[in-house]
Design a protein around this motif. Structure first.
Motif, PDB file in Angstrom:
ATOM      1  N   SER A 114      98.211  25.898  87.268  1.00 29.09           N
ATOM      2  CA  SER A 114      98.358  25.640  85.847  1.00 29.09           C
ATOM      3  C   SER A 114      98.435  24.142  85.653  1.00 29.09           C
ATOM      4  CB  SER A 114      99.627  26.308  85.304  1.00 29.09           C
ATOM      5  OG  SER A 114      99.535  27.704  85.432  1.00 29.09           O
ATOM      6  N   LEU A 115      97.432  23.576  85.032  1.00 30.09           N
ATOM      7  CA  LEU A 115      97.362  22.133  84.864  1.00 30.09           C
ATOM      8  C   LEU A 115      97.640  21.799  83.408  1.00 30.09           C
ATOM      9  CD1 LEU A 115      94.266  21.573  87.097  1.00 30.09           C
ATOM     10  CD2 LEU A 115      96.613  20.928  87.600  1.00 30.09           C
ATOM     11  N   THR A 174      91.673  29.843  80.085  1.00 25.08           N
ATOM     12  CA  THR A 174      91.771  30.197  81.500  1.00 25.08           C
ATOM     13  C   THR A 174      90.384  30.209  82.141  1.00 25.08           C
ATOM     14  OG1 THR A 174      91.721  32.548  80.924  1.00 25.08           O
ATOM     15  CG2 THR A 174      93.885  31.523  81.207  1.00 25.08           C
ATOM     16  N   ILE A 175      90.292  29.589  83.298  1.00 28.17           N
ATOM     17  CA  ILE A 175      89.018  29.484  84.019  1.00 28.17           C
ATOM     18  C   ILE A 175      89.207  30.059  85.412  1.00 28.17           C
ATOM     19  CG2 ILE A 175      87.220  27.941  84.867  1.00 28.17           C
ATOM     20  CD1 ILE A 175      87.939  25.990  82.670  1.00 28.17           C
ATOM     21  N   GLY A 176      88.406  31.061  85.756  1.00 32.60           N
ATOM     22  CA  GLY A 176      88.494  31.724  87.048  1.00 32.60           C
ATOM     23  C   GLY A 176      87.504  31.163  88.051  1.00 32.60           C
ATOM     24  N   ILE A 177      87.984  30.958  89.277  1.00 32.74           N
ATOM     25  CA  ILE A 177      87.161  30.352  90.328  1.00 32.74           C
ATOM     26  C   ILE A 177      87.476  31.034  91.652  1.00 32.74           C
ATOM     27  CG2 ILE A 177      86.481  28.197  91.444  1.00 32.74           C
ATOM     28  CD1 ILE A 177      88.132  26.760  89.198  1.00 32.74           C
ATOM     29  N   SER A 178      86.453  31.331  92.435  1.00 29.87           N
ATOM     30  CA  SER A 178      86.631  31.744  93.824  1.00 29.87           C
ATOM     31  C   SER A 178      86.025  30.659  94.701  1.00 29.87           C
ATOM     32  CB  SER A 178      85.950  33.085  94.089  1.00 29.87           C
ATOM     33  OG  SER A 178      86.118  33.469  95.441  1.00 29.87           O
ATOM     34  N   GLN A 191      87.357  22.181  95.223  1.00 29.08           N
ATOM     35  CA  GLN A 191      88.617  22.484  94.547  1.00 29.08           C
ATOM     36  C   GLN A 191      89.252  21.216  93.978  1.00 29.08           C
ATOM     37  OE1 GLN A 191      91.679  24.257  96.954  1.00 29.08           O
ATOM     38  NE2 GLN A 191      93.163  24.271  95.282  1.00 29.08           N
ATOM     39  N   GLN A 192      89.275  20.159  94.769  1.00 25.21           N
ATOM     40  CA  GLN A 192      89.830  18.906  94.276  1.00 25.21           C
ATOM     41  C   GLN A 192      89.075  18.404  93.047  1.00 25.21           C
ATOM     42  OE1 GLN A 192      89.840  16.263  97.737  1.00 25.21           O
ATOM     43  NE2 GLN A 192      92.070  16.335  97.690  1.00 25.21           N
ATOM     44  N   GLY A 193      87.757  18.554  93.056  1.00 23.98           N
ATOM     45  CA  GLY A 193      86.970  18.151  91.896  1.00 23.98           C
ATOM     46  C   GLY A 193      87.337  18.941  90.657  1.00 23.98           C
ATOM     47  N   TYR A 194      87.497  20.256  90.818  1.00 18.42           N
ATOM     48  CA  TYR A 194      87.914  21.086  89.691  1.00 18.42           C
ATOM     49  C   TYR A 194      89.302  20.668  89.189  1.00 18.42           C
ATOM     50  CZ  TYR A 194      84.166  24.591  90.361  1.00 18.42           C
ATOM     51  OH  TYR A 194      82.955  25.251  90.442  1.00 18.42           O
ATOM     52  N   GLU A 195      90.215  20.431  90.117  1.00 26.48           N
ATOM     53  CA  GLU A 195      91.573  20.059  89.729  1.00 26.48           C
ATOM     54  C   GLU A 195      91.598  18.713  89.005  1.00 26.48           C
ATOM     55  OE1 GLU A 195      93.837  20.133  93.303  1.00 26.48           O
ATOM     56  OE2 GLU A 195      93.988  22.324  93.360  1.00 26.48           O
ATOM     57  N   ALA A 196      90.813  17.758  89.497  1.00 27.13           N
ATOM     58  CA  ALA A 196      90.757  16.454  88.849  1.00 27.13           C
ATOM     59  C   ALA A 196      90.206  16.571  87.438  1.00 27.13           C
ATOM     60  CB  ALA A 196      89.904  15.490  89.678  1.00 27.13           C
ATOM     61  N   TRP A 197      89.157  17.367  87.275  1.00 28.31           N
ATOM     62  CA  TRP A 197      88.583  17.567  85.943  1.00 28.31           C
ATOM     63  C   TRP A 197      89.597  18.186  84.991  1.00 28.31           C
ATOM     64  CZ3 TRP A 197      87.802  22.479  83.726  1.00 28.31           C
ATOM     65  CH2 TRP A 197      87.236  22.440  82.440  1.00 28.31           C
ATOM     66  N   ALA A 198      90.277  19.234  85.437  1.00 23.04           N
ATOM     67  CA  ALA A 198      91.249  19.907  84.570  1.00 23.04           C
ATOM     68  C   ALA A 198      92.385  18.963  84.176  1.00 23.04           C
ATOM     69  CB  ALA A 198      91.802  21.144  85.270  1.00 23.04           C
ATOM     70  N   VAL A 235      93.769  23.547  79.692  1.00 21.93           N
ATOM     71  CA  VAL A 235      92.939  24.286  80.650  1.00 21.93           C
ATOM     72  C   VAL A 235      93.815  24.753  81.799  1.00 21.93           C
ATOM     73  CG1 VAL A 235      91.106  24.049  82.366  1.00 21.93           C
ATOM     74  CG2 VAL A 235      90.799  23.089  80.071  1.00 21.93           C
ATOM     75  N   GLU A 236      93.666  26.001  82.181  1.00 26.28           N
ATOM     76  CA  GLU A 236      94.412  26.565  83.305  1.00 26.28           C
ATOM     77  C   GLU A 236      93.427  27.182  84.295  1.00 26.28           C
ATOM     78  OE1 GLU A 236      96.854  30.484  83.358  1.00 26.28           O
ATOM     79  OE2 GLU A 236      98.272  28.898  82.821  1.00 26.28           O
ATOM     80  N   LEU A 237      93.499  26.751  85.550  1.00 23.53           N
ATOM     81  CA  LEU A 237      92.604  27.253  86.588  1.00 23.53           C
ATOM     82  C   LEU A 237      93.288  28.352  87.394  1.00 23.53           C
ATOM     83  CD1 LEU A 237      91.239  23.894  88.082  1.00 23.53           C
ATOM     84  CD2 LEU A 237      90.424  25.138  86.064  1.00 23.53           C
ATOM     85  N   THR A 238      92.584  29.435  87.617  1.00 26.58           N
ATOM     86  CA  THR A 238      93.017  30.465  88.561  1.00 26.58           C
ATOM     87  C   THR A 238      92.039  30.451  89.728  1.00 26.58           C
ATOM     88  OG1 THR A 238      93.928  31.856  86.809  1.00 26.58           O
ATOM     89  CG2 THR A 238      93.477  32.915  88.922  1.00 26.58           C
TER      90      THR A 238
END
Length: 407
Positions: free
Chosen positions: A22-23, A40-44, A59-66, A80-83
């Motif tokens: 949760s960012l 909410t944005i889902g990612i595998s 994953q780091q790229g997604y986290e930095a963007w969020a 934005v919340e990433l799962t």
């Protein structure tokens, strides 16, 4: 452009089978029709298994963007919340993950995993649910031969087009300097083969003869036989369709045989921070395509590099940039369409991306009807102990070096 190691800097929590990130807190003042809760944005992602290392980079790229989006007020006034789930580099698992994220967890949006092997089955699930599917790392041509109507690859070029600038440069050399023969060794992997054979097709069309063409299993460690064939053929050009360790092992085997090509290009190995030490610091002249440079002059890139470095302690590399770019593409569509939820909104997002160009940290991106980007990768080359952009001319950091010095 510098190469900085980011390995061994991930927390042990990344190895969990699944995690929720949760960012930012939920925004309470949005009047968006879908509510004022988080988007909410889902990612595998392959956080364990064969693709774990690049998977963690994405994953780091997604986290930095969020984080950057949330720090700037979110999307549509919502945080934005990433799962994120760990697919363990397994195609069956990635299917189950996206079924859970979309059908059970009811996320508003999904974005893709790392690797063509995982992107294709994941995209099928997303299409079954009529969901937009922007992905960071499915570059092989078969991704775009499936008939997907919801998929967009968030990078400058597909695998077969990664070497376009290099092919043009080689074929433009004066006839008395142009290589006559080429050897190809590619991992049995859609991306690795795609990059190598994309160049092979163009060089053969330009009259450069193929004298060795070898495909090896992903778990290959002994390259003595392949190296012997290449050395015996005395090919002018060596092209490795490689990930990392296989590329290193092939080079070491060729060094031991005294083989010296005039040009050597590998799909990804030369961009790895440990590459120079692994081949004995004999990197000079080795080439590799790349879709990203920390020094690229695109408007959003300086913010990305600065804030990513502050967040993770090291500058971003290409895997991280690919995750970030995927987020940028989704954000542009959401902002333009004014929605972010399952249902009719998804087609609005898809239609907008089909018709528009998105400015990203890897440059402006647009797509054809298959989701294939309409660009080409830059070409990097080891020059003076560092890896620098040498092609195309308008973004080069150093002059193209040919022939390659001995390794």
């Amino acid at each position: 452009m510098s190469i900085t190691s980011f390995r061994a800097r991930f927390s042990t929590g990344l190895l969990a089978t699944s995690l929720m990130i949760s960012l930012g807190a939920c925004s309470g003042d949005s009047d968006d029709s879908a509510g004022d809760g988080p988007i909410t944005i889902g990612i595998s992602l392959p956080l364990t298994g064969d693709f774990a290392e690049p998977g963690k980079g994405v994953q780091q790229g997604y986290e930095a963007w969020a984080k950057i989006v949330n720090d700037n007020g979110g999307l549509l006034g919502r945080q934005v919340e990433l799962t994120i789930l760990d697919d363990q580099s397994n195609a069956d698992r990635v299917v189950a993950d996206y079924e859970q994220l979309i059908g059970q967890d009811q996320v508003d949006l999904v974005v893709g995993p790392f690797s063509t092997r995982l992107v294709v089955p994941a995209a099928r699930v997303a299409e079954e649910y009529d969901m937009l599917f922007v992905e960071p790392a499915g570059a092989a041509k078969e991704v775009f031969e499936q008939g997907f109507e919801n998929l967009f690859y968030a990078a400058p070029a597909v695998a077969n087009d990664h070497y376009n600038h290099l092919a043009e440069k080689i074929l433009a050399l004066p006839a008395d300097q142009r290589p006559k023969t080429a050897a190809y060794a590619a991992m049995d992997d859609p991306f690795a083969q795609g990059t190598a054979y994309g160049l092979k097709e163009k060089l053969e069309a330009g009259g450069i003869e193929t004298v060795v063409d070898e495909v090896y299993p992903p778990n290959t460690t002994d390259f003595s036989g392949i190296a012997a064939k290449i050395a015996d053929a005395k090919a002018d050009v060596l092209v490795g369709g490689s990930q990392y360790q296989d590329g290193v092992n092939l080079i070491v085997a060729l060094q031991q045989l005294g083989y010296q090509p005039k040009l050597a290009a590998f799909s990804t190995a030369p961009t790895n921070p440990e590459f120079a030490a692994a081949i004995g610091d004999k990197t000079e002249g080795v080439l590799s395509p790349t879709g990203y440079s920390q020094d690229a002059p695109y408007p959003s890139n300086s913010e990305f590099v600065e804030k990513f470095t502050a967040q993770f302690g090291v500058p971003p590399e290409e895997d991280q940039a690919n995750g970030y770019t995927t987020g940028q593409v989704v954000a542009a569509a959401v902002t333009a369409a004014g929605c972010a939820e399952q249902g009719e909104c998804q087609q609005k997002l898809i239609d907008w991306l089909r018709a528009n160009t998105v400015d990203t940290v890897v440059g402006p991106l647009s797509w054809d009807e298959t989701g294939k980007p309409k660009g080409a990768h830059m070409i990097q080359q080891w020059i003076g102990g560092d890896i620098k952009i040498v092609l195309p001319e308008d973004v080069k950091e150093a002059d193209f070096l040919f022939p390659k010095p001995a390794w």
